[in-house]
Design a protein around this motif. Sequence first.
Motif, short mmCIF file in Angstrom:
data_model
loop_
_atom_site.label_atom_id
_atom_site.label_comp_id
_atom_site.label_asym_id
_atom_site.label_seq_id
_atom_site.Cartn_x
_atom_site.Cartn_y
_atom_site.Cartn_z
N THR A 134 0.83 -1.22 0.00
CA THR A 134 0.00 0.00 0.00
C THR A 134 0.85 1.26 0.00
N ARG A 135 2.18 1.11 0.08
CA ARG A 135 3.08 2.27 0.13
C ARG A 135 3.99 2.29 -1.10
N PRO A 136 4.12 3.46 -1.75
CA PRO A 136 5.12 3.57 -2.80
C PRO A 136 6.53 3.57 -2.19
N PRO A 137 7.51 2.99 -2.84
CA PRO A 137 7.45 2.36 -4.16
C PRO A 137 7.07 0.88 -4.11
N MET A 138 6.77 0.35 -2.89
CA MET A 138 6.50 -1.07 -2.75
C MET A 138 5.13 -1.46 -3.31
N ASP A 139 4.34 -0.47 -3.73
CA ASP A 139 3.06 -0.77 -4.34
C ASP A 139 3.21 -1.19 -5.80
N ASP A 140 4.43 -1.12 -6.34
CA ASP A 140 4.71 -1.50 -7.72
C ASP A 140 5.29 -2.91 -7.74
N VAL A 141 4.60 -3.85 -8.39
CA VAL A 141 5.05 -5.23 -8.41
C VAL A 141 6.41 -5.36 -9.08
N LYS A 142 6.73 -4.47 -10.01
CA LYS A 142 8.05 -4.54 -10.66
C LYS A 142 9.16 -4.23 -9.67
N VAL A 143 8.91 -3.32 -8.76
CA VAL A 143 9.90 -3.03 -7.72
C VAL A 143 10.08 -4.24 -6.81
N ARG A 144 8.97 -4.84 -6.41
CA ARG A 144 9.04 -6.00 -5.52
C ARG A 144 9.79 -7.15 -6.19
N LYS A 145 9.53 -7.37 -7.47
CA LYS A 145 10.21 -8.46 -8.18
C LYS A 145 11.69 -8.13 -8.38
N ALA A 146 12.00 -6.87 -8.61
CA ALA A 146 13.41 -6.47 -8.77
C ALA A 146 14.19 -6.75 -7.49
N LEU A 147 13.59 -6.44 -6.36
CA LEU A 147 14.24 -6.70 -5.08
C LEU A 147 14.45 -8.20 -4.87
N SER A 148 13.44 -9.00 -5.21
CA SER A 148 13.55 -10.44 -5.02
C SER A 148 14.63 -11.04 -5.91
N LEU A 149 14.69 -10.62 -7.16
CA LEU A 149 15.61 -11.23 -8.13
C LEU A 149 17.06 -10.85 -7.91
N THR A 150 17.32 -9.88 -7.06
CA THR A 150 18.71 -9.47 -6.82
C THR A 150 19.21 -9.92 -5.45
N ILE A 151 18.49 -10.84 -4.81
CA ILE A 151 18.97 -11.46 -3.57
C ILE A 151 19.65 -12.78 -3.92
N ASN A 152 20.92 -12.88 -3.65
CA ASN A 152 21.66 -14.12 -3.91
C ASN A 152 21.46 -15.05 -2.71
N ARG A 153 20.40 -15.82 -2.76
CA ARG A 153 20.04 -16.69 -1.64
C ARG A 153 21.10 -17.77 -1.38
N LYS A 154 21.65 -18.29 -2.45
CA LYS A 154 22.68 -19.34 -2.28
C LYS A 154 23.89 -18.81 -1.51
N GLN A 155 24.27 -17.59 -1.80
CA GLN A 155 25.39 -16.98 -1.09
C GLN A 155 25.07 -16.81 0.39
N ILE A 156 23.86 -16.38 0.70
CA ILE A 156 23.45 -16.22 2.10
C ILE A 156 23.50 -17.56 2.83
N ILE A 157 22.99 -18.60 2.18
CA ILE A 157 22.94 -19.92 2.82
C ILE A 157 24.33 -20.52 2.97
N ASP A 158 25.13 -20.45 1.90
CA ASP A 158 26.44 -21.12 1.91
C ASP A 158 27.48 -20.40 2.75
N HIS A 159 27.46 -19.08 2.73
CA HIS A 159 28.54 -18.32 3.37
C HIS A 159 28.15 -17.63 4.67
N LEU A 160 26.85 -17.49 4.91
CA LEU A 160 26.43 -16.80 6.12
C LEU A 160 25.74 -17.75 7.10
N LEU A 161 24.74 -18.47 6.64
CA LEU A 161 23.95 -19.31 7.55
C LEU A 161 24.61 -20.64 7.88
#
Length: 535
Positions: free
Chosen positions: A306-333
């Motif tokens: 309900t808040r800009p810029p998070m009300d734009d699905v393209k922004v939400r998808k951009a944020l999701s696609l630039t998280i390197n989950r494998k790196q977080i799991i392998d090197h941090l967790l």
Amino acid sequence: MWVVTILRVSVITIFFLGLAGCGGDSPSEEVGVLRIGNGGEPRDLDPHTITGTLEMRIIFGLMEGLLTHHPTDDDIPTGGVAERWENSEDGLVWRFYLRENARWSNGDPVTADDFVYSWRRVLNPKLGNEYAHWFYMIEGAEAYNRGEVQDAETIGVFAESPTVFKVVLREPVANFEKMLLNNSFLPVHQATIEAHGGPGVRQSGWTRPENYVGNGAFRLVEWKAESVIRVERNPHYWDAASVRMDAIEFFPISDENTALRAFESGQLHLIQSVPVNLRSHYAKISPEKIRFDPLAGAYFYRANTTRPPMDDVKVRKALSLTINRKQIIDHLLKGNERIASGYTPAGMDGYIPPQRETYNPELGRQLLAEAGYPGGVGFPEVELLYNTSDNHRKIAEAIQTMWRSELGIEITLTNQEWKVYLDTAKNMQYDIARAGVVGNAFPYNFLRAFFSYSPNNYTGFNDPEYDRLLKEARRTLDKEERHALLLEAEQRLMDAQPVIPIYWYTNVYLIDPRVRNWHPKLNNQRPLKYVYLAD
């Protein structure tokens, strides 16, 4: 908020130093007492108003429902107050036969009327229970909870006798017995509630130790805010002979390093998490102390749609696609976590969640540009909220760096103490917020949080087709057909991206090798009555 957090850690640290210096009467040497680091100060101990796992961990020792968690098997709810139960051929009528020796902690009998009163209380619109929609499967429940009907007797719950509780559903429900394991289906003591303002009043004071009446294996005897909650064996409990511990003490320590010091000094027998930089160390040096248990849970970020810029699905998808989950799991967790391709954890009840692309920085940058922020230019100030935890901070800092590097945007990190964080998220006073979910091991249990009318939604996501698919899945008894409906619903959720799944949990924690019967559980809930300390 930093002042509050630092002060609380200091108080708890001083408390534990005091224990270490005591003599033979020290609680740290008390026989038959299990001491647990519980991760934070509970918001309350009312089973009908809480939603957090740290509260549930205590409440399931103080209260017992019709059915309860099996000590080892997540797929088999076992008898609690109900010694047996039956279902009609059309799936609409359930009868639960209560134990004649079931008692409240004050000695009163636990009766079918207690469950009628309690379930009506959950549905009372004034109470604002966040799981009330779980009860909508019951005849008349939705209309009463929405205020369309004022008479609570129209709800399909009945006391046919003191020991026979009848539930009438408006349609057959898949996994009905597992749903009853939710804390909102627990009973409360009617006389106690009425003496403290009635069923529609929250935080009325009835959960203070001097007022608390429960029906579980333990009774509440002490609650020192920001210090300790102590529960002791309930002599009136129907299965008191099976209770192994004299008492359990829960310490609200949110700082992992403070909890770790208390554990290593022998002042705690169990802590709920391990600093991520020490997991490999314990696995190598003290494998008998560290546990890597499977867990039906997801670590994710909510987006306030309900808040800009998070009300734009393209922004939400951009944020999701630039998280390197494998790196977080392998090197941090380093805890055997799995990349979350969807919201619902894989492997529950044979359900396979959406298999989607989780890391594509180039596409992420393209979507952000299409949203009007090429290279991050003009992107407004956005805050990422997380509850106080060293592990949450490290993950947030890693993701903050990824978004800066891949998208050219700056995200502010803010932490809040547990109770404040819950209120902030519930009131949707955030842009992005860390969240986690652990639930009973069936997929509908996870997806129902995003019904448009669910008070647990916290994102603003509203999709009538998603609602329809979930409702259809709820009444579909054939597993294959039900899973197809759930998959279609979850794909819609992921397309809208109100949540950004990061990884599926492994439960990584430290436990004293003397603790027995603390079995791995996918929902991380187990009957505390069977837990004990070996000599």
